[in-house]
Design an enzyme around this catalytic site. Structure first.
Site, PDB file in Angstrom:
ATOM      1  CG  HIS A   5      -7.953  13.057  -7.939  1.00 47.86           C
ATOM      2  ND1 HIS A   5      -8.216  11.880  -7.283  1.00 47.86           N
ATOM      3  CD2 HIS A   5      -8.419  14.045  -7.154  1.00 47.86           C
ATOM      4  CE1 HIS A   5      -8.822  12.149  -6.152  1.00 47.86           C
ATOM      5  NE2 HIS A   5      -8.968  13.459  -6.047  1.00 47.86           N
ATOM      6  CG  ASP A  18      -1.945   1.068   1.217  1.00 46.10           C
ATOM      7  OD1 ASP A  18      -3.058   0.792   0.729  1.00 46.10           O
ATOM      8  OD2 ASP A  18      -1.649   2.193   1.679  1.00 46.10           O
ATOM      9  CG  ASN A  74      -4.958  11.151  -5.238  1.00 47.33           C
ATOM     10  OD1 ASN A  74      -4.499  11.471  -6.324  1.00 47.33           O
ATOM     11  ND2 ASN A  74      -5.579  10.005  -5.037  1.00 47.33           N
ATOM     12  CD  GLU A 131      -4.594   4.202  -1.223  1.00 52.44           C
ATOM     13  OE1 GLU A 131      -5.565   4.162  -2.020  1.00 52.44           O
ATOM     14  OE2 GLU A 131      -4.668   4.689  -0.092  1.00 52.44           O
ATOM     15  CG  ASP A 147      -5.160   8.763 -12.116  1.00 46.98           C
ATOM     16  OD1 ASP A 147      -5.443   8.288 -10.990  1.00 46.98           O
ATOM     17  OD2 ASP A 147      -6.004   9.163 -12.927  1.00 46.98           O
TER      18      ASP A 147
END
Ligand SMILES: [Mg+2]
Length: 339
Positions: A218, A205, A213, A249, A222
């Site tokens: 965002h 993770d 973010n 994530e 990504d």
């Protein structure tokens, strides 16, 4: 659509039919539809059915006079904004008794009527009305287009979801998606159970991905997911090993024929690989680059068992890694016990 417009309507109210006729004649040069009413109540009932640009209202009428008609109009939200020209023979001092109506929506005209003055006043109100109507139409058209766009966007998103469901690859990162992960894990799990061999799982993770973010946006988020996925994919060599996007994530690595110790080695190497990628993360509390926490679990599955407990255990170890400071690997101290 909307190209052909209804003619603008003007309502003339007077208790004397000959006055109505005169008024109709005066207004003829204007391209308007003239509605007529012989009394206050008739005028009000016409206003229920017609959207008018203007009311030319005789003040002196038997029964309900012009001011009373205006008072009723003022109280009704449907007519409260319709401009009024009062036609009156009373003196200037007696005018302006009608108050509380929208500013600029009231005018006065003295009897006997001056054709030129009346026409110029009516023209002003009609222009205003047309401008208002045009604005309203444009607003409505914009709203329609916006809702069309929203509908298209919604359909596209639905389509993308369906496509992604059909596909075995994650649309963003290009590595196997959750659905494919579940299939592969079950397959490898069964194979291990049959052969009596080890299977291990790493759950990874990204640390403080939410603040990544929130701060970088965002799109950058990504990009970060794509980079981490690529690093993990590069870090897996054996053909049966699989790295998948587990969700959000979170990533998962299936390691067949690998015991806890071997899986921990892989987990540590992947953690280092991600750190070495040096993706800047100024908002992480553990480092100034993007890091991952890793949980490791493994076992030799007993026949007929299910792999869901392995996911749970690896997830539990991941939680321990997070809790004990992040950017580290925590492996289960012993093989998972099932059955
Ligand atoms: Mg009259």
């Amino acid at each position: 659509m909307g190209a052909r417009r209804e003619r603008v309507k003007v309502l003339v109210v007077d208790d004397r039919p000959e006055n109505l006729l005169v008024m109709e004649n005066i207004l003829k040069p204007l391209d308007v539809e003239v509605l007529t009413a012989g009394s206050g109540p008739d005028a009000l009932s016409l206003l229920v059915d017609h959207d008018v640009a203007l009311v030319i209202l005789d003040v002196q009428m038997p029964g309900m006079d012009g001011f009373e008609v205006a008072e009723v109009m003022r109280k009704n939200p449907l007519t409260a904004h319709v401009p009024i020209i009062f036609v009156t023979a009373i003196s200037k001092e007696e005018q302006y008794v009608f108050r509380g109506y929208e500013v600029g929506a009231v005018d006065y005209l003295a009897k006997p009527i001056d054709t030129h003055v009346l026409l110029s006043k009516v023209r002003v109100f009609i222009q205003l009305y047309e401008q208002k109507r045009e604005l309203k139409e444009k607003t409505e058209e914009l709203e329609r287009k916006i809702s069309e766009l929203e509908e298209t966007k919604r359909k596209l998103e639905e389509l993308n979801r369906k496509l992604e469901d059909l596909s075995s690859l994650d649309g963003l990162t290009g590595i196997p998606n959750r659905r494919r992960f579940d299939e592969l894990l079950e397959m490898e799990w069964k194979r291990s159970a049959r052969n009596g061999t080890w299977i291990s799982l790493c759950m990874l993770d990204i640390d403080h991905f939410k603040s990544f973010n929130d701060n970088y946006g965002h799109l950058e988020g990504d990009e970060c997911l794509k980079k981490v996925a690529a690093v993990l994919k590069r870090g897996i060599w054996r053909p049966a090993d699989v790295v998948a996007r587990f969700g959000g994530e979170e990533f998962a690595v299936i390691l067949p024929e690998t015991d806890l110790e071997g899986a921990s080695v892989v987990g540590r190497r992947l953690r280092e690989d991600v750190e070495r990628e040096k993706i800047p993360h100024r908002y992480s509390s553990v480092s100034d680059v993007v890091t991952v926490s890793v949980g490791v679990a493994g076992c030799i599955p007993p026949p007929g068992s299910l792999p869901s407990r392995l996911i749970e255990e690896a997830d539990r170890m991941l939680y321990e890694a997070k809790k004990s400071g992040r950017n580290r690997v925590v492996a289960s101290p012993s093989p998972l016990r099932l059955g």
